[in-house]
Design a protein around this motif. Structure first.
Motif, PDB file in Angstrom:
ATOM      1  N   ILE A 239     -94.532 -59.168  91.604  1.00  0.00           N
ATOM      2  CA  ILE A 239     -94.629 -59.765  92.949  1.00  0.00           C
ATOM      3  C   ILE A 239     -93.799 -61.053  92.964  1.00  0.00           C
ATOM      4  O   ILE A 239     -92.994 -61.285  93.880  1.00  0.00           O
ATOM      5  N   ALA A 240     -94.005 -61.873  91.920  1.00  0.00           N
ATOM      6  CA  ALA A 240     -93.261 -63.138  91.852  1.00  0.00           C
ATOM      7  C   ALA A 240     -91.753 -62.874  91.820  1.00  0.00           C
ATOM      8  O   ALA A 240     -90.984 -63.503  92.551  1.00  0.00           O
ATOM      9  N   ASN A 241     -91.353 -61.910  91.012  1.00  0.00           N
ATOM     10  CA  ASN A 241     -89.918 -61.605  90.916  1.00  0.00           C
ATOM     11  C   ASN A 241     -89.358 -61.122  92.253  1.00  0.00           C
ATOM     12  O   ASN A 241     -88.248 -61.483  92.634  1.00  0.00           O
ATOM     13  N   SER A 242     -90.120 -60.305  92.966  1.00  0.00           N
ATOM     14  CA  SER A 242     -89.641 -59.806  94.268  1.00  0.00           C
ATOM     15  C   SER A 242     -89.469 -60.959  95.244  1.00  0.00           C
ATOM     16  O   SER A 242     -88.501 -61.003  96.015  1.00  0.00           O
ATOM     17  N   ILE A 243     -90.424 -61.889  95.206  1.00  0.00           N
ATOM     18  CA  ILE A 243     -90.324 -63.015  96.154  1.00  0.00           C
ATOM     19  C   ILE A 243     -89.144 -63.919  95.764  1.00  0.00           C
ATOM     20  O   ILE A 243     -88.375 -64.355  96.625  1.00  0.00           O
ATOM     21  N   ILE A 244     -88.963 -64.129  94.460  1.00  0.00           N
ATOM     22  CA  ILE A 244     -87.799 -64.919  94.001  1.00  0.00           C
ATOM     23  C   ILE A 244     -86.504 -64.233  94.458  1.00  0.00           C
ATOM     24  O   ILE A 244     -85.559 -64.876  94.907  1.00  0.00           O
ATOM     25  N   ALA A 245     -86.504 -62.903  94.394  1.00  0.00           N
ATOM     26  CA  ALA A 245     -85.286 -62.148  94.754  1.00  0.00           C
ATOM     27  C   ALA A 245     -85.107 -62.025  96.266  1.00  0.00           C
ATOM     28  O   ALA A 245     -84.156 -61.406  96.739  1.00  0.00           O
ATOM     29  N   GLY A 246     -86.017 -62.602  97.042  1.00  0.00           N
ATOM     30  CA  GLY A 246     -85.856 -62.583  98.502  1.00  0.00           C
ATOM     31  C   GLY A 246     -86.449 -61.373  99.183  1.00  0.00           C
ATOM     32  O   GLY A 246     -86.173 -61.116 100.361  1.00  0.00           O
TER      33      GLY A 246
END
Ligand code: SF4
Ligand code: SF4
Ligand code: SF4
Length: 540
Positions: free
Chosen positions: A197-204
């Motif tokens: 989830i964190a990675n997806s949000i970081i990736a926009g």
């Protein structure tokens, strides 16, 4: 069905009464039609919403009408025995009774809500009812509830996504996966990964439906934070992401159709005078001049809401807390018109209304000259002690959890406990045990009890499994699986009493026990630790 539109203030004066009629499409609608065809004088304060069946109007929908500004609500259905769907009128009776109880606790007055039934040919009796009801509501005056905008304001000091990511050190994630391997959502079978989830949000990709859904499914239980080598505060990150998402109109599933969020928003009305202290049992001593205040929280509303569905008596926690304080010779003040602490609004993305509640609570408490606030609810405790100050509402009094007070008092000596012929196990509330680092506290108290035995569950203390829900969001089959797992752990200890320390742990676990297939396998008695202490403590 949702009820979200405010009354049109341009076509009615601000002081005009607003009465909502939910009218069943069948019998009473025909009667209403007759009144309109005959050009009879229907009170102009009434606004009609046509519905398929009164049984479809839940307690939540009834309450939402009040939250959005109604002064009176009438549910108009078919005469018993004539309901097209069989049990609609009976369901409506139950829902109206439950919602009236809530209105009473809230200080609105239960008579603002009525159920009435009519046959199609009963146009005149219907008109009489409408006139009577309008007069009755007029006699009660305008509702003190001020509707608040459902949409978050554009600028409320909220951070944007980049700022939220930075504030919670999410970029420090090493992608080690410890969070995912400990997350109870993942372990209950849901494809779920905090780091993903964190990675997806970081990736926009934070706005994709899957990520939004995941953000709202997190239990904010904090196990991931406890395990994370980089100290990524995932629950706090999720809390703020929910504020960001809510502001752009996105949110997740709210349990019970958002009833509790509605209740909390209604409590932001400055003129509300709640009545939930009215029903305290006899013999409890309070003193409004005291410098110590007991803050009870929303437990009475939970009892009222779940009365017919779950056998929970969370109000007992309040009465037992006060008995315990009295035992220690503390005669606390109570906050007249006490409101919710706002915990669930903050954790379900509504910081604006959380702040309203926080300011109203703190202002009222400080006006009483209070020096110490004692609470038995871990969420109230956390909100006052941590979330109010961290969100810009300073608190100029001490905040004490009743366990701390009890432990100090018992430690002075001269206190003992009556024997209790039960074997105990303990469900840790995440807000106290993991988030405040106080897992030792309830255990110290349990050690002092004279019980048949105490056995810990497989996961306990800072590693304890969540009760399966937080802030009334995201209740689903996976959270149910988690609750079942937890109850199996409790049963595996061989104990016959599951002791909790949070009213919501009781509610959610009790709810899982209602499962018609698993009920016998996972059912057990539940009690709050405060109640166990208050009911067995004695002077030596
Ligand atoms: S807070 Fe709890 S539910 Fe949410 S990601 Fe972390 S461990 Fe999973
Ligand atoms: S435990 Fe911490 S560092 Fe490891 S993947 Fe999860 S968030 Fe990243
Ligand atoms: S577990 Fe039960 S009580 Fe808790 S939110 Fe879900 S349905 Fe409601």
């Amino acid at each position: 069905m949702t009820f979200t539109r405010d009354f049109d203030e341009t076509s009615r004066g601000m002081d005009e009464l607003k009465i909502v009629l939910f009218v069943c499409n069948w019998g009473p609608h025909a009667a209403l039609q007759t009144l309109q065809d005959q050009d009879r004088d229907i009170p102009h304060q009434v606004r009609m919403i046509r519905i398929p069946c009164t049984g479809r109007i839940s307690k939540t929908l009834l309450f939402k009408a009040f939250e959005r500004g109604a002064d009176g609500v009438a549910l108009i259905g078919c005469t018993p025995g004539t309901c097209r769907y069989g049990a609609g009128t009976y369901t409506a009776e139950r829902n109206v009774e439950g919602a009236r109880g809530i209105l009473d606790l809230l200080g609105l007055g239960k008579d603002r809500l009525r159920l009435a039934t009519f046959l199609p040919e009963e146009a005149s009796p219907l008109l009489d009812f409408l006139n009577d009801f309008t007069d009755q509501v007029r006699g009660m005056g305008k509702s003190p509830v001020t509707p608040v905008p459902l949409k978050q304001p554009a600028h409320d000091g909220r951070r944007n996504t980049a700022e939220v990511l930075k504030a919670h050190d999410v970029y420090a994630c090493q992608d080690c996966g410890k969070c995912s391997s400990a997350c109870p959502m993942a372990l209950s079978g849901r494809p779920y990964s905090p780091r993903a989830i964190a990675n997806s949000i970081i990736a926009g990709s934070g706005n994709t439906p899957a990520v939004v859904n995941d953000v709202w499914s997190c239990l904010t239980c904090g196990i991931c934070y406890d395990r994370c080598p980089s100290a990524v505060d995932f629950p706090a990150f999720i809390r703020e992401m929910r504020c960001v998402q809510k502001a752009s109109g996105k949110s997740g599933h709210e349990a019970h159709e958002g009833f509790f969020q509605s209740l909390m928003r209604a409590m932001t009305s400055p003129d509300l005078r709640t009545q939930h202290w009215k029903c305290l049992p006899e013999g409890i001593r309070t003193d409004q001049q005291s410098k110590t205040l007991f803050f009870g929280g929303c437990a009475p509303y939970f009892d009222e809401f779940f009365r017919r569905h779950l056998d929970v008596h969370t109000s007992d926690i309040l009465a037992d807390s006060l008995r315990l304080l009295n035992f220690f010779d503390v005669t606390p003040a109570l906050l007249p018109g006490e409101r919710c602490c706002g915990h669930d609004l903050l954790w379900s993305g509504d910081r604006e209304n959380f702040l309203r509640l926080a300011r109203l609570n703190v202002e009222a408490i400080e006006k009483m000259g209070i020096e110490e606030v004692v609470t038995a609810c871990p969420e109230c405790y956390r909100s006052f002690a941590r979330d109010y100050p961290e969100n810009g509402v300073p608190v100029n009094f001490r905040v004490t959890h009743i366990f701390d007070l009890a432990e100090k008092e018992i430690d002075k000596g001269a206190v003992g406990f009556e024997a209790l012929d039960r074997s105990l196990t303990f469900q840790d509330p995440c807000r106290l045990s993991r988030m405040e680092g106080r897992a030792d506290l309830p255990r110290k108290l349990i050690d002092r009890l004279r019980v048949k035995g105490f056995r810990e569950m497989q996961d306990r203390g800072v590693s304890a499994l969540c009760c399966g829900n937080c802030a009334w969001t995201g209740c689903d089959g996976y959270t149910k699986a988690l609750q079942v797992k937890r109850l199996r752990q409790a049963r595996a200890t061989g104990s016959d009493l599951l002791v909790t320390a949070c009213p919501k742990c009781q509610i959610h676990l009790r709810c899982a026990m209602e499962d018609p297939l698993l009920g016998k396998e996972i059912g057990m008695d539940l009690m709050d630790l405060t109640s166990v202490i208050a009911r067995t403590i004695r002077w030596e």
